[in-house]
Design a protein around this motif. Structure first.
Motif, mmCIF file in Angstrom:
data_model
loop_
_atom_site.group_PDB
_atom_site.id
_atom_site.type_symbol
_atom_site.label_atom_id
_atom_site.label_comp_id
_atom_site.label_asym_id
_atom_site.label_seq_id
_atom_site.Cartn_x
_atom_site.Cartn_y
_atom_site.Cartn_z
ATOM 1 N N VAL A 3 0.844 -1.198 0.000
ATOM 2 C CA VAL A 3 0.000 0.000 0.000
ATOM 3 C C VAL A 3 0.879 1.248 0.000
ATOM 4 O O VAL A 3 1.886 1.313 0.697
ATOM 5 N N LYS A 4 0.500 2.248 -0.789
ATOM 6 C CA LYS A 4 1.235 3.509 -0.853
ATOM 7 C C LYS A 4 0.533 4.543 0.032
ATOM 8 O O LYS A 4 -0.470 5.141 -0.370
ATOM 9 N N PHE A 5 1.050 4.738 1.233
ATOM 10 C CA PHE A 5 0.425 5.677 2.165
ATOM 11 C C PHE A 5 0.897 7.104 1.908
ATOM 12 O O PHE A 5 2.090 7.350 1.688
ATOM 13 N N VAL A 6 -0.047 8.050 1.944
ATOM 14 C CA VAL A 6 0.285 9.472 1.814
ATOM 15 C C VAL A 6 -0.359 10.223 2.972
ATOM 16 O O VAL A 6 -1.442 9.864 3.434
ATOM 17 N N GLU A 7 0.311 11.252 3.444
ATOM 18 C CA GLU A 7 -0.177 12.028 4.582
ATOM 19 C C GLU A 7 -1.016 13.203 4.117
ATOM 20 O O GLU A 7 -0.604 13.973 3.247
ATOM 21 N N LEU A 8 -2.209 13.326 4.713
ATOM 22 C CA LEU A 8 -3.133 14.380 4.322
ATOM 23 C C LEU A 8 -4.078 14.666 5.492
ATOM 24 O O LEU A 8 -4.562 13.736 6.136
ATOM 25 N N PRO A 9 -4.342 15.945 5.810
ATOM 26 C CA PRO A 9 -5.292 16.253 6.880
ATOM 27 C C PRO A 9 -6.669 15.697 6.561
ATOM 28 O O PRO A 9 -7.081 15.641 5.394
ATOM 29 N N PHE A 10 -7.397 15.290 7.593
ATOM 30 C CA PHE A 10 -8.727 14.713 7.393
ATOM 31 C C PHE A 10 -9.626 15.604 6.549
ATOM 32 O O PHE A 10 -10.334 15.131 5.658
ATOM 33 N N ASP A 11 -9.609 16.920 6.837
ATOM 34 C CA ASP A 11 -10.555 17.805 6.149
ATOM 35 C C ASP A 11 -10.223 18.021 4.676
ATOM 36 O O ASP A 11 -11.039 18.550 3.920
ATOM 37 N N MET A 43 -9.201 15.339 2.796
ATOM 38 C CA MET A 43 -9.378 14.036 2.146
ATOM 39 C C MET A 43 -10.587 13.952 1.216
ATOM 40 O O MET A 43 -10.484 13.384 0.119
ATOM 41 N N PRO A 44 -11.765 14.475 1.604
ATOM 42 C CA PRO A 44 -12.919 14.358 0.701
ATOM 43 C C PRO A 44 -12.668 14.948 -0.683
ATOM 44 O O PRO A 44 -12.990 14.311 -1.697
ATOM 45 N N ALA A 45 -12.084 16.140 -0.744
ATOM 46 C CA ALA A 45 -11.824 16.775 -2.038
ATOM 47 C C ALA A 45 -10.771 16.005 -2.824
ATOM 48 O O ALA A 45 -10.893 15.838 -4.046
ATOM 49 N N ALA A 46 -9.729 15.530 -2.130
ATOM 50 C CA ALA A 46 -8.672 14.773 -2.808
ATOM 51 C C ALA A 46 -9.203 13.464 -3.371
ATOM 52 O O ALA A 46 -8.832 13.038 -4.467
ATOM 53 N N LEU A 47 -10.095 12.825 -2.629
ATOM 54 C CA LEU A 47 -10.698 11.570 -3.088
ATOM 55 C C LEU A 47 -11.616 11.830 -4.274
ATOM 56 O O LEU A 47 -11.542 11.136 -5.298
ATOM 57 N N ASP A 48 -12.449 12.845 -4.145
ATOM 58 C CA ASP A 48 -13.389 13.174 -5.216
ATOM 59 C C ASP A 48 -12.662 13.615 -6.475
ATOM 60 O O ASP A 48 -13.118 13.358 -7.598
ATOM 61 N N GLY A 49 -11.492 14.269 -6.299
ATOM 62 C CA GLY A 49 -10.733 14.764 -7.442
ATOM 63 C C GLY A 49 -9.780 13.749 -8.047
ATOM 64 O O GLY A 49 -9.120 14.039 -9.055
ATOM 65 N N VAL A 67 -10.719 7.927 6.660
ATOM 66 C CA VAL A 67 -11.290 9.147 7.211
ATOM 67 C C VAL A 67 -12.057 8.855 8.497
ATOM 68 O O VAL A 67 -12.512 7.739 8.730
ATOM 69 N N VAL A 68 -12.157 9.871 9.336
ATOM 70 C CA VAL A 68 -12.998 9.805 10.532
ATOM 71 C C VAL A 68 -14.014 10.934 10.434
ATOM 72 O O VAL A 68 -13.875 11.851 9.630
ATOM 73 N N GLU A 69 -15.036 10.842 11.248
ATOM 74 C CA GLU A 69 -16.057 11.890 11.249
ATOM 75 C C GLU A 69 -15.486 13.220 11.745
ATOM 76 O O GLU A 69 -14.630 13.227 12.622
ATOM 77 N N PRO A 70 -15.913 14.362 11.155
ATOM 78 C CA PRO A 70 -17.017 14.487 10.202
ATOM 79 C C PRO A 70 -16.627 14.340 8.729
ATOM 80 O O PRO A 70 -17.485 14.433 7.858
ATOM 81 N N ALA A 71 -15.327 14.112 8.426
ATOM 82 C CA ALA A 71 -14.910 13.964 7.032
ATOM 83 C C ALA A 71 -15.571 12.749 6.377
ATOM 84 O O ALA A 71 -15.844 12.754 5.175
ATOM 85 N N LEU A 72 -15.827 11.701 7.175
ATOM 86 C CA LEU A 72 -16.478 10.511 6.634
ATOM 87 C C LEU A 72 -17.857 10.848 6.080
ATOM 88 O O LEU A 72 -18.239 10.392 4.993
#
Length: 323
Positions: A176-184, A186-192, A200-205
């Motif tokens: 697995v290729k792990f990358v460091e990113l703040p929770f808040d 992550m949603p935009a990075a995943l969607d993009g 992710v943890v709440e509320p980002a989940l």
């Protein structure tokens, strides 16, 4: 010691002050500041649902009743908060158990003083999850081999948890290729499409799910049933020199945890005061558990996984670390 603290803080971002109580940044203080019978203590937190009980406790006057005023500062993860507490920048902090065990294994004197948060223990209905974009071909944690997976801090609890899920699903976590990113972020990075998956943890989940994202694993549940994920802590020196303040903090926090567990609607409302999550999204948030006591057996399971992942320089002493 300076090298150890610098190492713990590596990869984290600068601390940003959040409005709650006093915002006095006059410098390090081992004992906090006292005024008119009230002691101001600095507390390092992560701006996630986990710490809602503290904000509720401030709002309801639980800390004030104990003669405490909290000055809250937020950070990306527990690895950033640990050196702040040990150096005296904060009197107390909130950190996941892996960060605390890593610190102790590096001879950094930390002491857990109050329970923080626990997993729900329910697969597919936890406050933390591995998520993928809508339409992704990734269907299980095994599919993460060779993929880019975001976690909030490297070599910490969420990496260990994701690796546990990959192993459970029959995959090789070393691929697995792990990358460091703040929770808040992550949603935009995943969607993009910048990342293939996000732990992710709440509320980002809830934000990820509102974008059509799909949950493929519950890593914190895979680690252990009813996992104690994080606790509030101080430095060993502060605990020894200020037992009365520590006891007051413990009592106020215990009352805050119990209140939060019994008032989920108020938890959702208070989260809007220290995060940017819309109220409509918060209605979909899966709340964690806030038990009064830590689950030692689950922490021992987390420790074993940390050993397997090579996170500790020495074996963590849970008798010394836990309350």
């Amino acid at each position: 010691m300076r090298r150890l603290l610098a190492g713990l803080a590596a990869g984290t971002f600068l601390l940003a002050t959040a409005a709650c109580g006093s915002s006095d940044d006059s410098g390090p203080s081992d004992k906090g500041t006292s005024s008119g019978g009230t002691t101001t203590v600095k507390l390092g937190l992560i701006p996630i649902v986990d710490v809602a009980p503290v904000y509720l406790g401030v709002q309801k006057g639980f800390y004030e009743k104990q003669g405490l005023k909290l000055s809250i500062t937020t950070a990306q993860g527990g690895a950033a908060i640990v050196p702040g507490v040990v150096s005296g920048q904060f009197q107390f902090g909130f950190s996941n158990m892996t960060s605390l065990m890593v610190a102790q294994s590096n001879s950094v004197p930390v002491k857990a003083v109050a329970n923080g948060i626990a997993s729900t223990g329910v697969q597919g209905n936890d406050f933390g999850a591995i998520t993928v974009k809508k339409g992704s071909a990734l269907k299980s944690a095994k599919d993460l081999e060779g993929k880019k997976v975001a976690i909030n801090t490297l070599k910490n609890i969420n990496e260990t948890a994701v690796r546990a899920s990959v192993r459970t699903a029959g995959g090789d976590p070393d691929k697995v290729k792990f990358v460091e990113l703040p929770f808040d972020q992550m949603p935009a990075a995943l969607d993009g499409g910048q990342i293939d998956a996000a732990m992710v943890v709440e509320p980002a989940l809830a934000t990820v799910k509102s974008q059509g994202g799909v949950e493929i694993a519950s890593p914190l549940v895979d680690v252990a049933a009813n996992l104690t994920v994080a606790m509030y802590f101080t430095s060993a020196q502060y605990a020894q020199q200020n037992p009365a303040v520590v006891k007051k903090f413990q009592q106020a926090t215990a009352e805050s945890l119990a209140y939060a567990d019994a008032h989920p609607d108020e938890v959702r409302q208070i989260v809007t005061t220290y995060t940017k999550i819309p109220a409509a999204v918060l209605e979909q948030v899966t709340l964690p558990k806030w038990p009064a006591e830590a689950n030692r057996s689950s922490i021992e399971a987390l420790k074993e996984l940390g050993d397997e992942d090579g996170l500790f320089k020495a074996d963590p002493d849970l008798d010394e670390l836990l309350p």
